[in-house]
Design a protein around this motif. Structure first.
Motif, PDB file in Angstrom:
ATOM      1  N   SER A 138       0.959  -1.220  -0.069  1.00  8.24           N
ATOM      2  CA  SER A 138       0.142   0.108  -0.014  1.00  8.24           C
ATOM      3  C   SER A 138       0.774   1.250   0.080  1.00  8.24           C
ATOM      4  N   ARG A 139       2.056   1.078   0.597  1.00  6.40           N
ATOM      5  CA  ARG A 139       2.934   2.388   0.480  1.00  6.40           C
ATOM      6  C   ARG A 139       3.569   2.803  -0.850  1.00  6.40           C
ATOM      7  N   HIS A 140       3.580   1.717  -1.677  1.00  8.60           N
ATOM      8  CA  HIS A 140       3.890   1.953  -3.154  1.00  8.60           C
ATOM      9  C   HIS A 140       2.693   2.267  -4.151  1.00  8.60           C
ATOM     10  N   GLY A 141       2.910   2.922  -4.980  1.00  9.80           N
ATOM     11  CA  GLY A 141       1.884   3.228  -6.186  1.00  9.80           C
ATOM     12  C   GLY A 141       0.941   4.199  -5.701  1.00  9.80           C
ATOM     13  N   LYS A 181      -8.232   1.727  -2.739  1.00  9.62           N
ATOM     14  CA  LYS A 181      -7.066   1.479  -2.414  1.00  9.62           C
ATOM     15  C   LYS A 181      -7.073   0.420  -1.464  1.00  9.62           C
ATOM     16  N   LEU A 182      -5.678  -0.209  -1.346  1.00 16.94           N
ATOM     17  CA  LEU A 182      -5.678  -1.307  -0.253  1.00 16.94           C
ATOM     18  C   LEU A 182      -6.072  -0.810   1.214  1.00 16.94           C
ATOM     19  N   LEU A 219      -0.720  -7.191  -0.077  1.00 21.07           N
ATOM     20  CA  LEU A 219      -1.622  -8.069  -0.589  1.00 21.07           C
ATOM     21  C   LEU A 219      -1.005  -8.841  -1.739  1.00 21.07           C
ATOM     22  N   GLU A 220      -0.904 -10.208  -1.590  1.00 18.26           N
ATOM     23  CA  GLU A 220       0.071 -11.018  -2.397  1.00 18.26           C
ATOM     24  C   GLU A 220      -0.527 -10.812  -3.965  1.00 18.26           C
ATOM     25  N   LYS A 262      -5.407  -5.866 -10.810  1.00 16.62           N
ATOM     26  CA  LYS A 262      -4.273  -6.726 -11.132  1.00 16.62           C
ATOM     27  C   LYS A 262      -3.234  -6.046  -9.885  1.00 16.62           C
ATOM     28  N   VAL A 263      -2.837  -6.939  -8.927  1.00 14.01           N
ATOM     29  CA  VAL A 263      -1.948  -6.635  -7.944  1.00 14.01           C
ATOM     30  C   VAL A 263      -0.576  -7.103  -8.323  1.00 14.01           C
TER      31      VAL A 263
END
Length: 878
Positions: free
Chosen positions: A587-590, A637-638, A643-644, A671-672
């Motif tokens: 979650s800290r990225h993107g 958002k997450l 999350l895998e 798509k994660v």
């Protein structure tokens, strides 16, 4: 030739200063001698200087005090006969000389300058005169000679004591034009050598010189002015041979028309160059022969009479004569020119209509058709404002149904319909028409400037098409109207009130096929549900077209349009946009995903939207969260830190703002993937998101390596095979290999007598028909055996260089054993080639019977010589 000769033209006055005061008025100091060739006795003299006068006897007197003594005095003396026909002129030049000790008045003559002596006491003074002055010399042009002709004699008063030599210089003597004037160096007689032309050169300025035999100057140089007297030897020449002018018709007498100009090369200060003009003739002589006059001095042509009418005469031709000698027809020279005077048009003729009444008819509802043609006459010049007609309707057309346009070619008036007329309202019109010119009528014309007439127009009744009262007809309904619903009655009216007709209705255009119309009463009903979101709707409006046809003859059709405005209802659920998204596994990225919704309905049944995560499945709210941005947008958002990576289907509930609102659960494919520091998915992460595990990826890589190895092995095998073919030895010696070599052979053609031959005899015929039909001559009759043909080896499409030898040997073997290959074993018949052959005859050869010859070698020549070997080699005995 008459001329004035002055016996004395130069006067020298010896005056003492005191002596000047003693000589006042009427002092005579010069006598003028006058001779004429006409024996004219009475001649009057006139001086150009008021200080001097000439008496009838030729005596020259001083009339006033002469105060200026430093410069010579020069003036002109004119002589006239009593009748005033002849005028002569000459120049007088006076010079005053004073001496202190002599109170004497001496007069010296023009050409000769003798010495004057005063005898007296031993104390007396002696004076010697050496100064000389020559007055202007006048020479008539075109003199007939003889030449050289003496003009004047120049002498010095020292020529008795010293031998003098005279000479002249200047233009005409030693300068161009050279040798026009010459002077006798001894006698001083100056002569002209040829006729002079005043028009070429009017005057000459020479200088006379007097020197001794040693070249010493004995007298100061004297100026000689020679003036060429003009003769009337040039005719007046007009600047143009044809002059063009114009004058308006009905011009008053004295109106200037034009000016002609002639030039005379003779002297304009004499009668020779004074030109006088007159009119010789005028064509035509209408209304009188002398319509114009000309100023004799200036050449200005003007009118002299009234009655100039362009409609009768459009152009006058005038012959103008110019005569010099002030117009003297007896002595003057003349020339002529032509003056063309065009009569310009003025509006002196108003237009006149050919009739006072005109008739016409027009069908009702017609526009742009010509109803009537108004013919007009005008005598003025065509296609000018004086002729162009202007038509106006002054009455009978209050509604402006008609207009009149002028025909540019014929000037007629075309009555046309500009606004449809209705037979049911008005079946006839009577128009009052007035015609006039573009230009105002000239003043003084007694006629009226315009002409009027009446135009009767009959309106013809025609079968008019039915008319829909409201066109287009607008209908408002909410969308979703079911089938078989009556929308409205779209009825048409028949304009033909005096005829009872039946109207029938039909459908012309219905893009979605939603409507139908009753054939008799025009009632419109639906055949399907009306949907505002249909692609056939344009700005919430559906448009259909219907026809109304009467039963007239011929039938007339009217067209009407129905516009159905559909009011929006909330009948469409919102749909999530976008359908797919990409999110980093941490979650800290993107970045979060911005989502919105689309709704086919319009406001207020669309946004703002409400976005929610449903309670089922529970993983949706556990892993994800939605935050509202505004009425139409939200962010996904997450919720968890990690999350895998993989593909996730996130359900989202979207609701619109309709009354009641409609909701829809849409699935967002998320798509994660693993991301780098910039928030972008890595390559490995993208593959993982696509659904491939580590084992699958390894398997794919192994397959790729195997495929590349197979391609490399095939390339190596092909290269090795190519190398083996190149190293294979040839069946023939390389020195005997003729491939890719150029072989030159000697030419064995015949001589000049062996050039005309038929090459067709050497070709293999396909049939014998064309050979048998040939005329007598050389024939080749071959017979091909009727047997099975031999099989020749087939060469590969892409043969190897090493196989060429084998292919040639196989082909040679097959050809030797093929009895069907030409030349055939047949009888050949040849024509007789004539006598005189240097080769001799073949029949002269005899077979030798002596000895035995071995023909067994014929068996080695192959199948083609098998029969010959059997005949001569003994094979026939078997």
């Amino acid at each position: 030739m008459c001329f004035l000769r002055l016996a004395a033209m130069r006067v020298s006055l010896l005056l003492f200063n005191v002596f000047l005061t003693l000589y006042r008025l009427f002092l005579s100091f010069l006598a003028v001698k006058f001779e004429t060739c006409q024996q004219i006795e009475e001649v009057s003299f006139e001086s150009s200087d008021p200080k001097f006068s000439v008496r009838p006897d030729g005596s020259l007197y001083a009339e006033q005090h002469v105060t200026n003594l430093t410069e010579p005095i020069q003036f002109m003396v004119t002589a006239r006969d009593s009748a005033g026909k002849y005028i002569w002129e000459t120049t007088v030049k006076l010079r005053f000389i004073s001496y202190f000790s002599i109170h004497l008045f001496n007069l010296f003559w023009l050409i000769t300058f003798p010495r004057q002596h005063q005898r007296g006491s031993s104390n007396g003074l002696r004076r010697q005169k050496r100064d000389w002055v020559i007055p202007p010399i006048n020479v008539p042009e075109n003199s007939r000679g003889p030449f050289p002709q003496v003009l004047v004699r120049i002498r010095s008063d020292q020529d008795k004591e010293i031998e003098i030599r005279y000479s002249i210089t200047g233009a005409g003597a030693d300068q161009p034009p050279n040798d026009v004037y010459i002077i006798d160096p001894v006698t001083g007689k100056m002569s002209v050598t040829k006729p002079l032309d005043r028009e070429e050169r009017a005057s000459y300025h020479l200088r006379a010189h007097a020197v001794d035999i040693n070249g010493n100057q004995m007298e100061p140089p004297i100026d000689l002015y020679i003036y060429v007297i003009d003769m009337n030897d040039n005719r007046p020449e007009f600047k143009n041979q044809v002059y063009n002018g114009s004058v308006a018709e009905m011009s008053k007498p004295g109106t200037s028309v034009m000016q002609v100009t002639a030039f005379d090369a003779d002297d304009s200060t004499t009668a020779n160059g004074l030109v006088h003009y007159r009119i010789l003739s005028q064509t035509p002589h209408i209304p009188i022969p002398n319509m114009f006059t000309i100023n004799g001095a200036t050449g200005e042509i003007s009118t002299i009479a009234t009655g100039i009418d362009r409609e009768k005469v459009s152009q006058y031709t005038i012959i103008v004569q110019a005569t010099d000698m002030e117009g003297s027809l007896n002595f003057g020279l003349s020339n002529t020119a032509t003056a063309l005077i065009s009569i310009t048009d003025i509006n002196d003729n108003p237009p006149e209509l050919d009739s006072k009444t005109f008739q016409g008819e027009v069908p009702e509802n017609a526009v742009g058709v010509v109803v009537a043609n108004l013919t007009v006459r005008d005598k003025d010049q065509p296609h000018t404002p004086n002729w162009n007609a202007v038509y106006r309707i002054t009455g009978g057309d209050a509604m402006g149904h008609f207009a009149i346009r002028t025909d540019e070619v014929t000037n007629d008036g075309k009555v046309i319909v500009v606004k449809p007329v209705d037979y049911e309202r008005n079946d006839a019109f009577t128009l009052m028409v007035v015609v006039s010119n573009q230009a105002h009528l000239a003043s003084g014309i007694p006629s009226s400037p315009s002409s009027s007439a009446a135009v009767s127009i009959k309106v013809l009744d025609v079968n008019e098409a039915p008319v829909f009262p409201s066109n287009p007809k607008i209908i408002r309904f909410e969308e979703g109207v079911p089938a078989d619903t009556t929308l409205a009655t779209f009825a048409a009216l028949d304009p033909d009130r005096f005829i009872q007709q039946t109207i029938r209705y039909s459908k012309l255009s219905d893009p979605a096929n939603w409507l139908k119309i009753n054939r008799t009463n025009g009632r419109i009903t639906t055949t399907a549900v009306l949907d505002r979101e249909s692609p056939y709707m344009k700005k919430n409006v559906y448009e259909a077209t219907f026809l109304a046809v009467d039963n007239g003859s011929p039938p007339a059709t009217g067209t009407g349009t129905v516009q159905i405005y559909l009011i929006d209802v909330n009948d469409n659920v919102p749909v999530l946009v976008p359908q797919e998204a990409l999110v980093c596994e941490r979650s800290r990225h993107g970045y979060p995903v911005n989502i919105t919704a689309s709704d086919l309905d319009s406001e207020p049944n669309a946004g703002p939207y409400v976005f929610e995560l449903p309670s089922y499945p529970s993983s949706a709210r556990r892993n994800w969260t939605i935050s509202r941005l505004n009425g139409n947008y939200a962010q996904l958002k997450l919720r968890i830190p990690y999350l895998e990576a993989g593909m996730y289907r996130v359900p989202i509930l979207v609701s619109d703002s309709g009354n009641p609102p409609l909701s829809n659960t849409s699935v967002l494919k998320v798509k994660v993937c693993p991301c780098d520091e910039n928030g972008d998915c890595t390559v490995l992460g993208a593959v993982t998101v696509a659904g491939l595990g580590t084992g699958a990826i390894i398997t794919i890589l192994i397959c790729i390596i195997i495929l590349l190895s197979m391609v490399l092995f095939f390339v190596v095998w092909v290269k090795r095979r190519e190398k083996e073919r190149q190293t294979k030895p040839l069946l023939i010696d390389p020195e005997d290999d003729v491939r890719d070599n150029i072989l030159k052979y000697d030419e064995e053609g015949g001589g000049e007598e062996d050039q005309d031959y038929d090459l067709s005899q050497l070709q293999q015929p396909e049939s014998l028909d064309h050979i048998m039909s040939k005329p007598a001559g050389v024939r080749r009759v071959d017979e091909r055996p009727v047997i099975l043909e031999s099989q020749y080896p087939v060469r590969p499409t892409v043969p190897h260089p090493g196989d060429i030898g084998e292919f040639i040997i196989d082909g040679l073997r097959a050809a030797d054993n093929d009895p069907t290959a030409p030349p055939y074993d047949s009888l050949l018949v040849f024509d007789y080639e004539g006598s005189g052959s240097t080769a001799g005859s073949v029949s002269s050869l005899d077979s030798s019977s002596s000895g035995e010859q071995d023909y067994d070698y014929l068996n080695d020549w192959g199948p083609r010589f098998k029969k010959l070997a059997d005949l001569y080699g003994g094979g026939g005995e078997d």
